[in-house]
Design a protein around this motif. Sequence first.
Motif, PDB file in Angstrom:
ATOM      1  N   GLY A 162      43.402  34.038  38.390  1.00  0.00           N
ATOM      2  CA  GLY A 162      41.682  33.820  38.997  1.00  0.00           C
ATOM      3  C   GLY A 162      41.332  32.844  39.984  1.00  0.00           C
ATOM      4  O   GLY A 162      41.092  33.959  41.439  1.00  0.00           O
ATOM      5  N   ARG A 163      42.933  32.752  40.898  1.00  0.00           N
ATOM      6  CA  ARG A 163      42.966  31.956  42.545  1.00  0.00           C
ATOM      7  C   ARG A 163      42.232  32.997  43.416  1.00  0.00           C
ATOM      8  O   ARG A 163      42.073  33.091  44.385  1.00  0.00           O
ATOM      9  CB  ARG A 163      43.808  30.788  42.259  1.00  0.00           C
ATOM     10  N   VAL A 164      43.586  33.932  43.118  1.00  0.00           N
ATOM     11  CA  VAL A 164      43.386  35.609  44.096  1.00  0.00           C
ATOM     12  C   VAL A 164      41.811  35.962  43.922  1.00  0.00           C
ATOM     13  O   VAL A 164      41.554  36.533  44.936  1.00  0.00           O
ATOM     14  CB  VAL A 164      44.772  36.031  43.584  1.00  0.00           C
ATOM     15  N   TYR A 165      41.496  36.021  42.681  1.00  0.00           N
ATOM     16  CA  TYR A 165      40.192  37.322  42.530  1.00  0.00           C
ATOM     17  C   TYR A 165      39.197  35.848  43.677  1.00  0.00           C
ATOM     18  O   TYR A 165      38.088  36.309  43.461  1.00  0.00           O
ATOM     19  CB  TYR A 165      39.805  37.114  41.303  1.00  0.00           C
ATOM     20  N   TYR A 166      39.515  34.894  42.990  1.00  0.00           N
ATOM     21  CA  TYR A 166      38.386  33.299  44.054  1.00  0.00           C
ATOM     22  C   TYR A 166      38.297  34.021  45.580  1.00  0.00           C
ATOM     23  O   TYR A 166      37.155  34.158  45.587  1.00  0.00           O
ATOM     24  CB  TYR A 166      38.670  32.498  43.362  1.00  0.00           C
ATOM     25  N   TRP A 167      39.322  33.991  45.534  1.00  0.00           N
ATOM     26  CA  TRP A 167      40.092  34.113  46.836  1.00  0.00           C
ATOM     27  C   TRP A 167      39.298  35.822  47.911  1.00  0.00           C
ATOM     28  O   TRP A 167      38.561  35.596  48.394  1.00  0.00           O
ATOM     29  CB  TRP A 167      41.621  34.052  47.716  1.00  0.00           C
ATOM     30  N   ALA A 168      39.390  36.418  46.704  1.00  0.00           N
ATOM     31  CA  ALA A 168      38.570  37.705  47.119  1.00  0.00           C
ATOM     32  C   ALA A 168      37.236  37.878  46.854  1.00  0.00           C
ATOM     33  O   ALA A 168      36.594  38.407  48.195  1.00  0.00           O
ATOM     34  CB  ALA A 168      39.155  38.677  46.487  1.00  0.00           C
ATOM     35  N   SER A 169      36.252  37.090  46.311  1.00  0.00           N
ATOM     36  CA  SER A 169      35.058  37.393  46.561  1.00  0.00           C
ATOM     37  C   SER A 169      35.087  36.256  47.804  1.00  0.00           C
ATOM     38  O   SER A 169      33.140  36.696  48.138  1.00  0.00           O
ATOM     39  CB  SER A 169      34.594  36.505  44.967  1.00  0.00           C
ATOM     40  N   ARG A 170      35.157  35.505  47.734  1.00  0.00           N
ATOM     41  CA  ARG A 170      35.180  34.036  49.638  1.00  0.00           C
ATOM     42  C   ARG A 170      34.859  34.962  50.374  1.00  0.00           C
ATOM     43  O   ARG A 170      34.047  35.063  51.420  1.00  0.00           O
ATOM     44  CB  ARG A 170      35.768  33.623  49.031  1.00  0.00           C
ATOM     45  N   LEU A 171      35.803  36.088  50.217  1.00  0.00           N
ATOM     46  CA  LEU A 171      36.348  37.193  51.643  1.00  0.00           C
ATOM     47  C   LEU A 171      35.807  38.367  51.663  1.00  0.00           C
ATOM     48  O   LEU A 171      35.740  39.225  52.155  1.00  0.00           O
ATOM     49  CB  LEU A 171      37.342  37.676  51.735  1.00  0.00           C
TER      50      LEU A 171
END
Length: 266
Positions: free
Chosen positions: A80-89
Amino acid sequence: MDTAVKVAREGETLPGHIQSLEKGLRILDEIIESPGPLKLSDIIRRFDMDRASAFRFLQTLEHAGFLRKDATTKEYDVGGRVYYWASRLREKTRIIDSFHEQLQRLASITRQTTHLGLFVNDRVLLADFALSDSIISIRHVIGVLEPLYSSAVGKAILAFLPQEQRESLIKNLEFVQHTKSTITNADDLRINLTVTRQRGYAIDANETHEGLTCVARPIFNTDGVPVASIGITCVTALVSADPGKFEHIIESIQAIGSELTTKLAT
């Protein structure tokens, strides 16, 4: 041909780097790039690691949220942390996606490779590129940080930043001589940036890669501050043999750059 490579390849050692962190990032990258989940045995085989070490890396990445482990299959996938970063970007990737059509059109018009630089955390990230249909086409590597003082996409942004911000960045630059033409001191860089502002575009004449000339034009936000730049990479010998070609490249990049600045404001 590639104009840049990843910061470090397997087996290479860089000064001051943390080997265990690098190994963990390589494992994470392997799982992200994989078409499907991977097992512990896959990581052991691909990285030639012992079972205990591989498990500790995977367990650490899972605990931090970068990976998730299927309780039934014992396979590891993106967490999930990777997807969170993706949403921030997402905002930055929106710019990349919306500009790609113009990158491709510029490559078609000039028959040269075009590329997009994003200004992120005081650095210029090579975010996208489009190949031309020419026999000689320069392939870039997305994700590379371009030098502010030698690359055209870097200088195109640095030159047009507010003076205080520009000077702060210049004072903190660490100049590395990539070729015999590389600018290696702040005074020469300031002169180069003044010329860049006067003509409206930046030139990298064999400064970052010997034999390659790049031209770049800044893309401004609604406040008139550069947030990106669009560039063209050419083989120096080919454009030098045809001055009219270079003029056509400059005219084309200025036109598309203006179009992108307008597009960013809408």
